[in-house]
Motif scaffolding. Structure first.
Motif, PDB file in Angstrom:
ATOM      1  N   ARG A   1      -7.959  -7.175   6.177  1.00  0.00           N
ATOM      2  CA  ARG A   1      -7.696  -6.406   7.408  1.00  0.00           C
ATOM      3  C   ARG A   1      -8.169  -7.142   8.662  1.00  0.00           C
ATOM      4  NH1 ARG A   1      -3.457  -3.657   7.188  1.00  0.00           N
ATOM      5  NH2 ARG A   1      -3.211  -3.146   5.029  1.00  0.00           N
TER       6      ARG A   1
ATOM      7  N   ASP B   1       3.353  -4.343   3.467  1.00  0.00           N
ATOM      8  CA  ASP B   1       2.201  -3.543   3.049  1.00  0.00           C
ATOM      9  C   ASP B   1       2.650  -2.274   2.331  1.00  0.00           C
ATOM     10  OD1 ASP B   1       0.187  -5.239   3.833  1.00  0.00           O
ATOM     11  OD2 ASP B   1      -0.491  -4.027   5.529  1.00  0.00           O
ATOM     12  N   ARG B   2       3.635  -1.613   2.880  1.00  0.00           N
ATOM     13  CA  ARG B   2       4.145  -0.381   2.243  1.00  0.00           C
ATOM     14  C   ARG B   2       4.700  -0.686   0.855  1.00  0.00           C
ATOM     15  NH1 ARG B   2       7.002   1.907   7.530  1.00  0.00           N
ATOM     16  NH2 ARG B   2       5.247   3.072   8.354  1.00  0.00           N
TER      17      ARG B   2
ATOM     18  N   GLY C   1       2.156  -0.601  -1.555  1.00  0.00           N
ATOM     19  CA  GLY C   1       1.426   0.663  -1.640  1.00  0.00           C
ATOM     20  C   GLY C   1       0.167   0.680  -0.812  1.00  0.00           C
ATOM     21  N   ARG C   2       0.044  -0.243   0.121  1.00  0.00           N
ATOM     22  CA  ARG C   2      -1.146  -0.262   0.993  1.00  0.00           C
ATOM     23  C   ARG C   2      -1.013   0.819   2.058  1.00  0.00           C
ATOM     24  NH1 ARG C   2      -1.218  -6.731   2.004  1.00  0.00           N
ATOM     25  NH2 ARG C   2      -2.232  -7.315   0.070  1.00  0.00           N
ATOM     26  N   ARG C   3      -2.165   1.343   2.439  1.00  0.00           N
ATOM     27  CA  ARG C   3      -2.186   2.281   3.549  1.00  0.00           C
ATOM     28  C   ARG C   3      -2.147   1.505   4.849  1.00  0.00           C
ATOM     29  NH1 ARG C   3      -6.087   7.280   2.105  1.00  0.00           N
ATOM     30  NH2 ARG C   3      -4.924   7.893   0.259  1.00  0.00           N
ATOM     31  N   ILE C   4      -1.419   2.025   5.777  1.00  0.00           N
ATOM     32  CA  ILE C   4      -1.239   1.318   7.049  1.00  0.00           C
ATOM     33  C   ILE C   4      -1.986   2.029   8.159  1.00  0.00           C
ATOM     34  CG2 ILE C   4       0.500   0.534   8.687  1.00  0.00           C
ATOM     35  CD1 ILE C   4       2.412   0.563   6.212  1.00  0.00           C
TER      36      ILE C   4
END
Length: 123
Positions: free
Chosen positions: A94, A116-117, A120-123
């Protein structure tokens, strides 16, 4: 490998000429250009280092201007490779991503968010 991918590697080697020998060695070892391997193992460590040091601003600006150009190209293969290597790697840390976003253009930011999506990463 398509013309746009070949151009990408040529331009990246212009930005990071010290990586030329590693690039050639990778091709010799694998017998071909493995695009993801070269980007992930040869180019991205140097780009991450440049971002973490945040010193060579001119080079970073030129690299990310080129990344914006790549992000806007019509070559689906190159955009896919770019997204699953460069953009996913930038999203792994990050702090690095925040530094990179200072240099990213709007399309590169959009593709990075999509990468990122996709993971499955949180944005």
């Amino acid at each position: 490998m398509g013309k746009k991918s070949e151009e990408f590697f040529r331009v990246m080697l212009e930005f990071l000429p010290s990586k030329s020998n590693d690039y050639i060695k990778s091709i010799e070892v694998y017998g071909e250009v493995l695009e993801t391997v070269i980007i992930e193992d040869i180019f991205m460590p140097d780009i991450i280092k440049l971002l973490s040091e945040n010193r060579n601003i001119n080079l970073l600006e030129r690299i990310f201007d080129y990344f914006e150009e790549v992000s806007n190209c019509k070559d689906d293969h190159l955009i896919n490779i770019f997204s699953i290597t460069v953009l996913e790697i930038l999203g792994n840390d990050r702090e690095i991503l925040q530094l990179a976003q200072q240099y990213m253009g709007p399309k590169t930011i959009q593709l990075q968010i999509e990468a990122d999506r996709g993971l499955g990463r949180r944005i």
